[in-house]
Each structure stands twice: as C-alpha cells, then as structure tokens.
Design an enzyme around this catalytic site. Structure first.
Site, PDB file in Angstrom:
ATOM      1  N   ALA A   1       0.801  -1.180   0.165  1.00  0.00           N
ATOM      2  CA  ALA A   1       0.178   0.005  -0.054  1.00  0.00           C
ATOM      3  C   ALA A   1       1.008   1.086   0.014  1.00  0.00           C
ATOM      4  CB  ALA A   1      -0.823   0.077   0.996  1.00  0.00           C
TER       5      ALA A   1
ATOM      6  N   GLU B   1      -0.450  -9.308  -1.003  1.00  0.00           N
ATOM      7  CA  GLU B   1      -2.052  -9.435  -1.134  1.00  0.00           C
ATOM      8  C   GLU B   1      -2.784  -9.236  -2.306  1.00  0.00           C
ATOM      9  OE1 GLU B   1      -2.202  -6.467   2.004  1.00  0.00           O
ATOM     10  OE2 GLU B   1      -3.096  -7.862   3.692  1.00  0.00           O
TER      11      GLU B   1
ATOM     12  N   GLU C   1       4.285  -5.434   7.180  1.00  0.00           N
ATOM     13  CA  GLU C   1       3.365  -4.305   7.816  1.00  0.00           C
ATOM     14  C   GLU C   1       3.855  -4.134   9.111  1.00  0.00           C
ATOM     15  OE1 GLU C   1       2.483  -6.696   5.756  1.00  0.00           O
ATOM     16  OE2 GLU C   1       0.578  -5.785   4.587  1.00  0.00           O
TER      17      GLU C   1
HETATM   18  N1  CO8 Z   1       4.527   3.274  -0.312  1.00  0.00           N
HETATM   19  C1  CO8 Z   1       4.959   4.361  -0.992  1.00  0.00           C
HETATM   20  N2  CO8 Z   1       6.149   4.653  -1.463  1.00  0.00           N
HETATM   21  C2  CO8 Z   1       6.956   3.528  -1.848  1.00  0.00           C
HETATM   22  C3  CO8 Z   1       6.492   2.422  -1.115  1.00  0.00           C
HETATM   23  C4  CO8 Z   1       5.315   2.195  -0.626  1.00  0.00           C
HETATM   24  N3  CO8 Z   1       4.864   0.989  -0.257  1.00  0.00           N
HETATM   25  N4  CO8 Z   1       7.683   1.387  -1.570  1.00  0.00           N
HETATM   26  C5  CO8 Z   1       8.649   2.275  -2.152  1.00  0.00           C
HETATM   27  N5  CO8 Z   1       8.196   3.403  -2.307  1.00  0.00           N
HETATM   28  C6  CO8 Z   1       8.889   4.476  -2.778  1.00  0.00           C
HETATM   29  C7  CO8 Z   1       9.972   5.026  -2.167  1.00  0.00           C
HETATM   30  O1  CO8 Z   1       9.618   5.952  -1.221  1.00  0.00           O
HETATM   31  C8  CO8 Z   1      10.897   5.792  -3.362  1.00  0.00           C
HETATM   32  O2  CO8 Z   1      10.474   6.719  -3.404  1.00  0.00           O
HETATM   33  P1  CO8 Z   1      11.246   8.353  -3.582  1.00  0.00           P
HETATM   34  O3  CO8 Z   1      12.107   8.023  -4.800  1.00  0.00           O
HETATM   35  O4  CO8 Z   1      10.238   9.271  -3.909  1.00  0.00           O
HETATM   36  O5  CO8 Z   1      11.928   8.366  -2.122  1.00  0.00           O
HETATM   37  C9  CO8 Z   1      10.602   4.902  -4.461  1.00  0.00           C
HETATM   38  O6  CO8 Z   1       9.332   4.148  -4.106  1.00  0.00           O
HETATM   39  C10 CO8 Z   1      11.866   3.710  -4.557  1.00  0.00           C
HETATM   40  O7  CO8 Z   1      12.103   3.095  -3.343  1.00  0.00           O
HETATM   41  P2  CO8 Z   1      13.147   3.033  -2.466  1.00  0.00           P
HETATM   42  O8  CO8 Z   1      14.358   3.941  -2.782  1.00  0.00           O
HETATM   43  O9  CO8 Z   1      12.889   2.592  -1.087  1.00  0.00           O
HETATM   44  O10 CO8 Z   1      13.735   1.474  -3.493  1.00  0.00           O
HETATM   45  P3  CO8 Z   1      14.706   0.292  -3.018  1.00  0.00           P
HETATM   46  O11 CO8 Z   1      15.025  -0.546  -4.085  1.00  0.00           O
HETATM   47  O12 CO8 Z   1      15.808   1.068  -2.015  1.00  0.00           O
HETATM   48  O13 CO8 Z   1      13.855  -0.580  -1.879  1.00  0.00           O
HETATM   49  C11 CO8 Z   1      11.696  -1.434  -1.127  1.00  0.00           C
HETATM   50  C12 CO8 Z   1      12.524  -1.055  -2.416  1.00  0.00           C
HETATM   51  C13 CO8 Z   1      12.600  -2.548  -0.325  1.00  0.00           C
HETATM   52  C14 CO8 Z   1      10.502  -2.147  -1.937  1.00  0.00           C
HETATM   53  C15 CO8 Z   1      11.493  -0.352  -0.107  1.00  0.00           C
HETATM   54  O14 CO8 Z   1      11.002   0.678  -1.033  1.00  0.00           O
HETATM   55  C16 CO8 Z   1      10.384  -0.567   0.751  1.00  0.00           C
HETATM   56  O15 CO8 Z   1      10.629  -1.298   1.847  1.00  0.00           O
HETATM   57  N6  CO8 Z   1       8.909  -0.173   0.423  1.00  0.00           N
HETATM   58  C17 CO8 Z   1       7.909  -0.400   1.483  1.00  0.00           C
HETATM   59  C18 CO8 Z   1       7.550  -1.839   1.741  1.00  0.00           C
HETATM   60  C19 CO8 Z   1       6.513  -1.736   2.597  1.00  0.00           C
HETATM   61  O16 CO8 Z   1       6.789  -1.633   3.836  1.00  0.00           O
HETATM   62  N7  CO8 Z   1       5.298  -2.375   2.044  1.00  0.00           N
HETATM   63  C20 CO8 Z   1       4.195  -2.586   3.021  1.00  0.00           C
HETATM   64  C21 CO8 Z   1       3.370  -1.124   3.058  1.00  0.00           C
HETATM   65  S1  CO8 Z   1       2.044  -1.175   4.085  1.00  0.00           S
HETATM   66  C22 CO8 Z   1       0.660  -2.335   3.194  1.00  0.00           C
HETATM   67  O17 CO8 Z   1       1.017  -2.721   2.408  1.00  0.00           O
HETATM   68  C23 CO8 Z   1      -0.375  -2.425   4.147  1.00  0.00           C
HETATM   69  C24 CO8 Z   1      -1.455  -3.284   2.968  1.00  0.00           C
HETATM   70  C25 CO8 Z   1      -2.690  -2.986   3.870  1.00  0.00           C
HETATM   71  C26 CO8 Z   1      -4.047  -3.164   2.650  1.00  0.00           C
HETATM   72  C27 CO8 Z   1      -3.494  -2.569   1.436  1.00  0.00           C
HETATM   73  C28 CO8 Z   1      -4.461  -1.468   1.275  1.00  0.00           C
HETATM   74  C29 CO8 Z   1      -4.083  -0.626  -0.094  1.00  0.00           C
END
Ligand code: CO8
Length: 253
Positions: A61, A107, A127
């Site tokens: 998300a 999911e 999460e």
């Molecule tokens: N949300 C918003 N932005 C994101 C997300 C995310 N989930 N994942 C990545 N991005 C963005 C980063 O902020 C970054 O943006 P910017 O360049 O503007 O700073 C860009 O994408 C690239 O990401 P990274 O620089 O972090 O790239 P890396 O290669 O270093 O890392 C990862 C990739 C490992 C995927 C890392 O981005 C990460 O850990 N992302 C978050 C993963 C996460 O925690 N996901 C769970 C989110 S909560 C959730 O899903 C709850 C579900 C609930 C039900 C669904 C409702 C819709």
C-alpha cells in the site's frame, strides 16, 4: 497507472507507478477494480494476467497515503471495498511477479488465482515493521495458502522470502527466469482461455468455496455447478467431440 494490452482472449494489465515501486494508492486500486469488472463483463475476454515491472509487482500500500489516513476515513471511504471487487472477479486472474510483492502487493498477488514468479522475486508482509498488520487478507488468505506456521513467520517477522521458498510453501505455482515470467503467465492464460469459459468460471468459484465454506456446503456448490454445466452448449460440444474423436470448439455458451 495501468497499461492494458489485449491479444485474442487474453488481457495483460501492468501496474505502472515505476517511480514508487508500484505502491498501491486508492486511485490505482480503484482503477484496477474498475478495469477488472469491465473485463469480467466482456464476453471476448477469457483470462487476465496482472503484472508490474522488473523491480516490483507492487511494494505494498502507498505508505504516504496510509500515514495520512485517520481511522474514520478508512470507514467513510470504504477503504477495502475495491479489494472486495478485485477478489470477486469471476474470470481467471494470473499474477506475473517480478521483484517485490510486499504487503498489499503480496495480498494483491494472492487475490489472483495463480502466481508465476521470477527467481529474483521477493515476497513478504512487512506491515509489522511499520507498526501495523496486513489489512487486505495477509493474515487470512496467506494462512490458508501456506499454513499457520509459515504465515506466523512471514507476518510476525516482516522478513522477505524468496520465490523458491514461496514455491516450496505452495504460495505460488512456478518460478521462471526473470525475462520469462510474463511469457509463462501469458502462456498459461492462453491455455486456460482455450477451455470452455463457463466451466472455467464455475471451477474457479467452486475452488474458492473450498477456502470459504465447510466441506458439505462446498460439495453442494460443486454438485450444483456440475449440474448447471449440463445446460451449456460447450458441455455438449466437449462430450460430442470426444465421442467423434475430434478437437472441441468451445464458444462460451
Ligand atoms: N509506499 C509508498 N512509496 C513507496 C513504497 C510504498 N509502499 N515502496 C516504495 N516506495 C517509494 C520510495 O519511497 C521511493 O520513493 P522516492 O524515490 O520518492 O523516495 C521509491 O518508491 C523507490 O523506493 P526505494 O528507494 O525505497 O527503493 P529500494 O530499492 O531501496 O527499496 C523496497 C525497495 C525494499 C521495496 C522499499 O521501497 C520498501 O521497503 N518499501 C516499503 C515496503 C512496505 O513496507 N510495504 C508494506 C506497505 S503497508 C501495506 O502494504 C499495508 C497493506 C494494507 C492493505 C492494502 C491497502 C491498499
């Protein structure tokens, strides 16, 4: 936000927020639900492949959006309604996963009926690392898919897991080389699209009932669906073709 490509009876939908790792905000999920429902109504379409890009199927998300949402807003906006719409699509959905399928991304893949993944794909429910828990089926569908012990490990540690592990646990169907994922998913979609579409839909529904209903109710659903198919032209064609030793031509009626 979505790229849609059609070939014969198969449609490929690519999530397209590359700069944000395909993070799933309300808008993209709404658009995906609208598109899938439209394809579900289109009698020409028989199978759908859902994919992302080489880095991410979807990294969950959109955390920016989530962080700014108050509890009552989830209720007022009916936050998970579009997820329900995706979950109840009646045509077969195949996820082609490259890169990250995390949180809502995992999911979403589990809302699909089959998952083909690249050997470099990473699955996880991170999460817990954000102070919350999965909200779109990650504690429920995941547990049914891989069992309680592995679901506990995934959800409570928030760690990512490889495609090989996901395959061994039964979360996904098969693993391919990164540049073969889409082709493999499309191949499977075309194979299913050649089958009688009404039977395919009822088979999908019946298998899903196995996850949702007690056995006697599930068997009852299966039997009624079985009876119903004897009113289809495709049942007559399928059996007649077998008896005449020829290839059947299914028309979706
Ligand atoms: N949300 C918003 N932005 C994101 C997300 C995310 N989930 N994942 C990545 N991005 C963005 C980063 O902020 C970054 O943006 P910017 O360049 O503007 O700073 C860009 O994408 C690239 O990401 P990274 O620089 O972090 O790239 P890396 O290669 O270093 O890392 C990862 C990739 C490992 C995927 C890392 O981005 C990460 O850990 N992302 C978050 C993963 C996460 O925690 N996901 C769970 C989110 S909560 C959730 O899903 C709850 C579900 C609930 C039900 C669904 C409702 C819709």
């Amino acid at each position: 936000m979505l790229i849609i490509e059609k070939k014969d009876h198969v449609v490929k939908i690519s999530l397209n927020r590359p700069k944000k790792m395909n993070a799933l905000n309300t808008e993209i999920i709404r658009k995906l639900a609208d598109t899938l429902e439209e394809l579900d109504r289109d009698s020409h379409v028989r199978a759908i492949v859902l994919t992302g890009n080489e880095k991410a199927f979807a990294a969950g998300a959109d955390i920016n959006e989530l962080a700014a949402t108050k509890p009552v807003e989830f209720v007022l906006k009916q936050f998970f309604r579009d997820w329900e719409r995706i979950r109840t699509i009646s045509k077969p959905l195949i996820a082609a996963v490259n890169g990250y399928a995390l949180g809502g991304g995992n999911e979403l893949a589990m809302c699909c009926d089959m998952i083909i993944a690249s050997e470099t794909a990473k699955f996880g429910q991170p999460e817990i690392l954000l102070g919350v828990i999965p909200g779109a089926g990650g504690t429920q569908r995941l547990t049914k898919a891989i069992g309680r012990a592995k679901a506990m490990e995934m959800v409570l540690t928030g760690k990512t897991f490889s495609a090989a592990e996901a395959l061994a646990w039964g979360l996904i169907n098969r693993v391919t080389a990164p540049d073969e994922v889409e082709n493999e998913a499309l191949k499977l979609a075309h194979e299913i699209a050649a089958k009688p579409p009404v039977a395919v839909r009822l088979a999908k529904q019946a298998i899903n009932k196995a996850q949702e209903l007690p056995l006697d109710h599930g068997l009852n659903f299966e039997q009624n669906a079985f009876y119903l198919l004897f009113s289809s032209e495709d049942q007559q064609e399928g059996m007649q073709a077998f008896l005449e030793k020829r290839t059947p031509r299914f028309r979706g009626k």
